[in-house]
Design an enzyme around this catalytic site. Structure first.
Site, PDB file in Angstrom:
ATOM      1  N   HIS A 124      73.296  47.793  31.192  1.00  0.00           N
ATOM      2  CA  HIS A 124      72.004  47.282  31.651  1.00  0.00           C
ATOM      3  C   HIS A 124      72.133  46.121  32.629  1.00  0.00           C
ATOM      4  O   HIS A 124      71.180  45.399  32.875  1.00  0.00           O
ATOM      5  CB  HIS A 124      71.128  46.889  30.452  1.00  0.00           C
ATOM      6  CG  HIS A 124      70.776  48.074  29.593  1.00  0.00           C
ATOM      7  ND1 HIS A 124      70.352  47.967  28.292  1.00  0.00           N
ATOM      8  CD2 HIS A 124      70.808  49.411  29.861  1.00  0.00           C
ATOM      9  CE1 HIS A 124      70.124  49.174  27.803  1.00  0.00           C
ATOM     10  NE2 HIS A 124      70.402  50.072  28.725  1.00  0.00           N
ATOM     11  N   CYS A 135      77.424  46.714  51.709  1.00  0.00           N
ATOM     12  CA  CYS A 135      78.862  46.972  51.577  1.00  0.00           C
ATOM     13  C   CYS A 135      79.305  47.050  50.109  1.00  0.00           C
ATOM     14  O   CYS A 135      80.455  47.381  49.822  1.00  0.00           O
ATOM     15  CB  CYS A 135      79.679  45.914  52.319  1.00  0.00           C
ATOM     16  SG  CYS A 135      79.721  44.316  51.513  1.00  0.00           S
ATOM     17  N   CYS A 167      78.835  41.192  57.708  1.00  0.00           N
ATOM     18  CA  CYS A 167      77.941  42.022  56.887  1.00  0.00           C
ATOM     19  C   CYS A 167      76.521  41.462  56.836  1.00  0.00           C
ATOM     20  O   CYS A 167      75.582  42.046  57.355  1.00  0.00           O
ATOM     21  CB  CYS A 167      78.489  42.197  55.482  1.00  0.00           C
ATOM     22  SG  CYS A 167      77.420  43.241  54.450  1.00  0.00           S
TER      23      CYS A 167
HETATM   24 ZN   LIG Z   1      78.001  43.045  52.282  1.00  0.00          ZN
END
Ligand SMILES: [Zn+2]
Length: 402
Positions: A124, A135, A167
């Site tokens: 959970h 990513c 990212c």
């Molecule tokens: Zn990332």
């Protein structure tokens, strides 16, 4: 998940110490002789740490059905100290007796207590863990990394961004809310271990939440799998347990203390373990930097520091990775004195580490006892991160190792 709670919770039953000890002996024997022993835990393993359960007489859902508030004395999961049950499981893992752990709890206490990431399915989620939508990079935080859910309960955005180079993806919490599907990978692993298990011990779960509860069911229904259940209330899988001694009505701590006694294994005291990488980057014209980053045992970035101060430097670094500048001024070696300030959930005092500029990169292991409120810093005798010790090496360090 809440809706299956009855308005009046079934009364909790407590067996006598003698009965618990006798059953613990049988359970200890099974643990010793099984080839693939797994454990399935629910909220009941964390109640003695001050975290309320869901369906007990004072459980969160029970009280909600009665239109009463959750208990106010509840401990924050960030400040909770892992229970004897948590620590017994760590010992069983380190001894190679426990092969896998499946948990329904999001309090993060299993990981914090020392269960290795590859040894557990947190079905959970974990309120200290978030991950990048783009990513997949994971981050462990020493603060609650859960979305505010202000718009919808399916909006898992925590408001932070991924710090992997290039990212900048949106970070999401790992919590499973009502009606949401479980993460595939932990569920798949849990099922595989459920099938492989020749003994599955359930600790502190009412076994009413699917699909999580199907894991012990798999073990209970398989031909060679044995099932044991320790819970204060009855469960829908009670008919699958192997013999009367495998159904224990007791607090999980009482059972596990007795089990460990029969196994002649000491339950270790909880030690908060942190890992920190310190990197020195020499720049042009004597513009040098020291960079600090917390990491989990598997290298996952781990946020547990508030700030880092370098002796002689005007301002502390307050954002990750903690980066501080220094000059060598023609010296061959400098010993950088770095003062670490922690989040303080366990009232950790600041600690100073001394890092030589001749060591380009080093991993520091920091161990803190919330009982004595003291840090112990272990710098490994190497300079390259490729020599990071394995998880088991790490847990052997310190007085509370196996
Ligand atoms: Zn990332």
């Amino acid at each position: 998940m809440a809706n299956s709670a009855p308005k009046v919770a079934e009364a909790e039953r407590f067996e006598t110490d003698r009965a618990i000890s006798l059953k613990a002996k049988d359970i200890a024997n099974l643990i010793k002789h099984s080839k693939h022993f797994i454990v399935f835990t629910g909220a009941g393993v964390s109640t003695s740490a001050g975290i309320p359960d869901f369906r007990g007489p004072d459980g969160v859902w029970t009280l909600r059905k009665q239109k009463r508030d959750a208990p106010s004395k509840a401990t924050s999961t960030l400040q909770a100290i892992p229970t004897p049950t948590h620590m017994a499981l760590v010992k069983l893992q380190n001894r190679g007796l426990l092969k896998y752990l499946v948990s329904q709890n999001c309090d993060g206490l299993h990981r914090k207590s020392g269960i290795a990431p590859e040894m557990i399915s947190e079905l959970h989620g974990n309120s200290n863990r978030e991950y990048c939508r783009d990513c997949g990079k994971e981050y462990i935080r020493d603060f609650r990394a859960v979305a505010p859910y202000t718009k919808t309960v399916t909006d898992h955005r925590t408001g932070r961004k991924c710090s992997m180079p290039g990212c900048n993806g949106v970070l999401l919490d790992t919590i499973i809310n009502f009606g949401e599907c479980l993460f595939e990978q932990p569920l798949k692993l849990a099922r595989e271990h459920g099938k492989k298990a020749d003994f599955c011990l359930v600790l502190g779960s009412s076994l009413t939440v699917p699909p999580a509860c199907t894991i012990p069911e798999i073990a209970g229904k398989s031909k060679r799998g044995k099932l044991g259940i320790c819970n204060l209330q009855s469960t829908p899988l009670d008919h699958l347990v192997d013999g009367e001694s495998m159904r224990v009505f007791a607090r999980t701590d009482d059972l596990m203390i007795a089990v460990m006694g029969h196994l002649c294994l000491e339950i270790p005291q909880f030690v908060l373990r942190r890992q920190l990488t310190v990197k020195v980057v020499m720049g042009e014209r004597d513009r040098n930097q020291v960079i600090l980053q917390g990491v989990d045992v598997d290298g996952t970035p781990s946020t547990f520091l508030k700030s880092v101060r370098l002796e002689g430097s005007r301002r502390p670094a307050v954002t990750e990775p903690f980066t501080l500048s220094f000059r060598m001024d023609g010296q061959e070696e400098l010993r950088l004195k770095l003062e670490l300030e922690f989040m303080g959930n366990y009232l950790e005092p600041n600690v100073e580490i001394v890092h030589s500029t001749q060591c380009s990169e080093r991993l520091y292991l920091l161990e803190y006892s919330p009982y004595t409120r003291e840090w112990q810093v272990v710098a490994k005798d190497y300079c390259e991160l490729s020599e990071v010790p394995t998880f088991l090496d790490f847990t052997e360090i310190g007085a509370n190792g196996p």
